[in-house]
Design an enzyme around this catalytic site. Structure first.
Site, PDB file in Angstrom:
ATOM      1  CB  ILE A  36      -1.470   9.034  -0.960  1.00  0.00           C
ATOM      2  CG1 ILE A  36      -0.692   8.287   0.118  1.00  0.00           C
ATOM      3  CG2 ILE A  36      -2.914   8.624  -0.983  1.00  0.00           C
ATOM      4  CD1 ILE A  36      -1.171   8.627   1.514  1.00  0.00           C
ATOM      5  CE1 TYR A  62      -1.482  -0.161   6.862  1.00  0.00           C
ATOM      6  CE2 TYR A  62      -3.337   0.362   8.299  1.00  0.00           C
ATOM      7  CZ  TYR A  62      -2.455   0.731   7.307  1.00  0.00           C
ATOM      8  OH  TYR A  62      -2.518   1.985   6.761  1.00  0.00           O
ATOM      9  CE  LYS A 100       0.508   2.627   8.502  1.00  0.00           C
ATOM     10  NZ  LYS A 100       1.538   3.459   7.834  1.00  0.00           N
TER      11      LYS A 100
END
Length: 259
Positions: free
Chosen positions: A26, A182, A186
């Site tokens: 992205i 992960y 985050k």
């Protein structure tokens, strides 16, 4: 809860945007969309050759872009980035902290093979270096350049898997994954977003965390339902907020997500 934050109706002409992790996934699409709106996009990546390939594509499409070698975990690279941006542009209008890694499992659609009780220390440390410490240190370093902009915007690319509400909800699709490195990196990035946004509330700087969706990339996996263009949409939306837009929040498109 659905919000409809104000977005800028003007072009990004004369704006300078730095996108980290911009040589794949992205990051490439975010760079394309910002360039399409008229920004000069600094395509930052560990691999300079790949960054230059993205820049070539953006220029072929009529955009303004330059490549920057930036390993976000490397202090020397971060310092060099500051000096390069200052020398070339004198300011920074948009910072997209997009660079991130997933080491707990092969891709975003695969539950972590190791439960939190047996997660490997090196996986946790390496993940936090990229997903948490790097965006903090880079944002801190670049703040003087951002303050020279009349409408500075920072977007931290987080994940719904950083939402404590979702991690603790058995009905949430992310509940069974339990990727300790992960998910917690985050969640920590979300906390940083809150704290620095509150510190800077009342200034022109707007800082938000976003969830791009489960995007079909190398990290997301081939089963992910969201394409690159849609996956870039939320980051671009909050990079182009108008003066009345929110700060210190967590979004997927117009939806305000629970911390």
């Amino acid at each position: 809860m659905v919000d409809h934050p104000e977005t800028s109706s003007t072009s990004l002409s004369d704006k300078v945007a730095l996108v980290t992790g911009a040589a794949r996934g992205i990051g490439v699409e975010i760079s394309r969309e910002l360039a399409k709106l008229g920004a000069h996009v600094i395509v930052a990546a560990r691999d300079l050759v790949k960054a230059e390939q993205v820049v070539s594509d953006l220029r072929d499409r009529g955009g303004l872009a330059s490549a920057l070698k930036l390993d976000v975990t490397n202090e020397a690279d971060r310092n060099a980035a500051y000096h390069s941006i200052e020398a070339a542009h004198g300011k920074l209008d948009i910072l997209i902290n997009n660079a991130g890694i997933l080491l707990d499992s092969p891709d975003g659609g695969t539950p972590a093979p190791r439960q939190p009780s047996v997660a490997l220390p090196e996986v946790l440390r390496d993940t936090f270096e990229v997903n948490f410490f790097a965006p903090i240190f880079l944002t801190q370093l670049l703040l003087p350049l951002l303050t020279r902009s009349d409408a500075p915007r920072v977007v931290n690319v987080s994940s719904i898997r950083g939402s404590l509400a979702h991690l603790s909800d058995p009905t949430s699709p992310v509940y069974p994954v339990r990727a300790l490195g992960y998910d917690t990196s985050k969640a920590a990035l979300n906390a940083f977003t809150i704290l620095i946004a509150e510190e800077l509330r009342g200034t022109p700087i707007k800082i938000n965390a976003i969830h791009p969706g489960w995007v079909r990339t190398e990290m997301g996996g081939e089963d992910a339902p969201v394409g690159l263009e849609e996956g870039a949409r939320t980051a671009v939306k909050y990079a182009t907020l108008g003066e009345d837009g929110p700060t210190g929040s967590f979004f997927f498109l117009d939806e305000r997500l629970p911390w």
